[in-house]
Scaffold this active site. Structure first.
Site, PDB file in Angstrom:
ATOM      1  CE  LYS A 133      -3.875  -2.436   2.059  1.00 18.25           C
ATOM      2  NZ  LYS A 133      -4.710  -2.772   3.199  1.00 18.25           N
ATOM      3  CD  GLN A 187      -3.726  -4.463   6.251  1.00 16.66           C
ATOM      4  OE1 GLN A 187      -3.803  -3.418   5.601  1.00 16.66           O
ATOM      5  NE2 GLN A 187      -4.108  -5.617   5.757  1.00 16.66           N
ATOM      6  CG  ASP A 204      -9.740  -0.323   4.410  1.00 17.42           C
ATOM      7  OD1 ASP A 204      -9.358  -0.790   3.321  1.00 17.42           O
ATOM      8  OD2 ASP A 204      -9.111  -0.432   5.473  1.00 17.42           O
TER       9      ASP A 204
HETATM   10  N1  GUN Z   1      -7.041  -6.987   5.787  1.00 19.76           N
HETATM   11  C1  GUN Z   1      -7.295  -7.756   4.711  1.00 19.76           C
HETATM   12  N2  GUN Z   1      -7.818  -7.000   3.709  1.00 19.76           N
HETATM   13  C2  GUN Z   1      -7.888  -5.737   4.175  1.00 19.76           C
HETATM   14  C3  GUN Z   1      -8.325  -4.503   3.606  1.00 19.76           C
HETATM   15  O1  GUN Z   1      -8.767  -4.408   2.470  1.00 19.76           O
HETATM   16  N3  GUN Z   1      -8.215  -3.416   4.421  1.00 19.76           N
HETATM   17  C4  GUN Z   1      -7.728  -3.488   5.680  1.00 19.76           C
HETATM   18  N4  GUN Z   1      -7.695  -2.379   6.385  1.00 19.76           N
HETATM   19  N5  GUN Z   1      -7.325  -4.615   6.234  1.00 19.76           N
HETATM   20  C5  GUN Z   1      -7.397  -5.734   5.484  1.00 19.76           C
END
Ligand code: GUN
Length: 278
Positions: A52, A96, A119
Site C-alpha cells: 500500500k 490494517q 477502506d
Molecule cells: N485486511 C485484509 N484486507 C484488508 C483490507 O482491504 N483493508 C484493511 N484495512 N485490512 C485488510
C-alpha cells in the site's frame, strides 16, 4: 478458449490514470495523504501494508506509517485515530485488519471519520452503498466491477451469483452488482444445492475462502468467473477459490490467481484516496 481477465494490466491502467489526476491536484496545490496503521507484525499484514505504501509513492500520495506494538491498547489506538480524524492534512485513514484479539475491530472502524474511510468499512459507507448514495466502497468488490467493465462484460440483466457473505467482499459485491442492474444471488456455507445455484450464474464471484472449491460442475458453460481467493497449495504455489484447470475450458472469461483480483484491491484503495479530496 476462455479470455483471461488481466488484473495486473487493468490495475496498472487505473494507477496511471490516478497518477495523472494526482499530478493535476498538485498543480492546484492539493496534496493527498493516507495514514496507514498496523498493530503488531502479522507477516501477511506487513506485506499488504508495504504494498500500500509503495502504491502511494508511485501515484504521488503521501503516506504516514504507524507501526504500533502488538500490546497497543484499544484506548491508545482510538486516541491516534481521533488525532488523525482531526488533522486537515490527512485525507484517508486505514487500519490494517485483523487487529489483535484485545482490540474491538468494530469500535475502531466506527471511530474512523467516515469522510476518511478509504477502506469503505464504516457503517456510514456501507449504508450509503446500500441506498445508492455516494461514499467509499470496499476496494476488492469495487475492483471486480472495474475488471468487468474494462473487459466489456455487461452486468445489466445478468444472473450474478456471489459465493460468500463477508462484510468486506460478499455483501458489498452483491450491492455493487445490483447497482449495475444485475440479478443477484448471495450463496454461502448454509446454501442448499449450491451447485444448482452457482450453475445459474452468468457471472460467478467466488469468495468462499477454500482453495480450488469451485470446480467445473459448479459453473455454467460460457460463464464469467471471478476468483477472489488466494491460497498456497501443497507445492507452495498460489491458487484461488476456483479450480482454474478444471473450469478454464468451460467458461468464457476468468481471472487468474495470481494476477486477477489481487492487484485491483490496492488500485481501488488508491482510487478511494484520490477521490477523498473532493
Ligand atoms: N485486511 C485484509 N484486507 C484488508 C483490507 O482491504 N483493508 C484493511 N484495512 N485490512 C485488510
Amino acid at each position: 478458449m476462455a479470455v483471461l481477465i488481466d488484473g495486473k494490466k487493468i490495475s496498472t491502467e487505473i494507477k496511471e490514470e490516478l497518477k495523472e489526476q494526482v499530478k493535476k491536484y498538485k498543480e492546484q496545490g492539493k496534496e493527498i495523504t493516507l495514514a496507514v496503521i498496523q498493530v503488531g507484525n502479522d507477516p501477511a499484514s506487513s506485506v499488504y501494508v508495504r504494498n500500500k505504501k509503495k502504491a502511494c509513492e508511485y501515484i504521488g500520495i503521501n503516506s504516514l506509517a504507524y507501526e504500533l506494538e502488538e500490546s497497543t491498547t484499544e484506548e491508545e489506538l482510538l486516541k491516534l485515530i481521533g488525532e488523525l480524524n482531526g488533522r486537515d492534512d490527512v485525507n484517508g485513514i486505514l487500519v490494517q485488519l485483523p487487529l489483535p484479539a484485545h482490540i474491538n475491530e468494530d469500535k475502531i472502524i466506527e471511530t474512523i471519520d467516515s469522510k476518511k474511510d478509504v477502506d469503505g468499512f464504516h457503517p456510514m459507507s456501507v449504508g450509503a452503498l446500500s441506498i445508492g448514495r455516494k461514499g467509499f466502497v470496499s476496494c476488492t468488490p469495487a475492483g471486480i466491477i472495474q475488471l468487468l467493465k474494462r473487459s466489456n462484460i455487461d452486468i445489466a440483466g445478468k444472473e450474478c451469483v456471489v459465493v460468500g457473505r463477508s462484510n468486506i467482499v460478499g455483501k458489498p459485491m452483491a450491492m455493487l452488482l445490483l447497482r449495475e442492474n444485475g440479478t443477484v444471488t448471495i450463496a454461502h456455507s448454509k446454501t442448499k444445492n449450491l451447485k444448482e445455484v452457482t450453475k445459474r450464474a452468468d457471472i460467478l464471484v467466488a469468495a468462499v475462502g477454500k482453495p480450488k472449491f469451485i470446480t467445473a460442475d459448479y459453473v455454467k458453460e460460457g460463464a464469467v468467473v471471478i476468483d477472489v481467493g488466494i491460497h498456497r497449495n501443497e507445492d507452495n504455489k498460489l491458487c484461488g477459490d476456483v479450480d482454474f484447470d478444471s473450469v478454464v475450458d468451460k467458461v468464457s472469461a476468468i481471472t487468474p490467481v495470481p494476477g486477477g483480483v489481487g492487484p485491483m484491491t490496492i488500485a481501488m484503495l488508491m482510487y478511494n484516496c484520490v477521490n477523498s479530496v473532493m
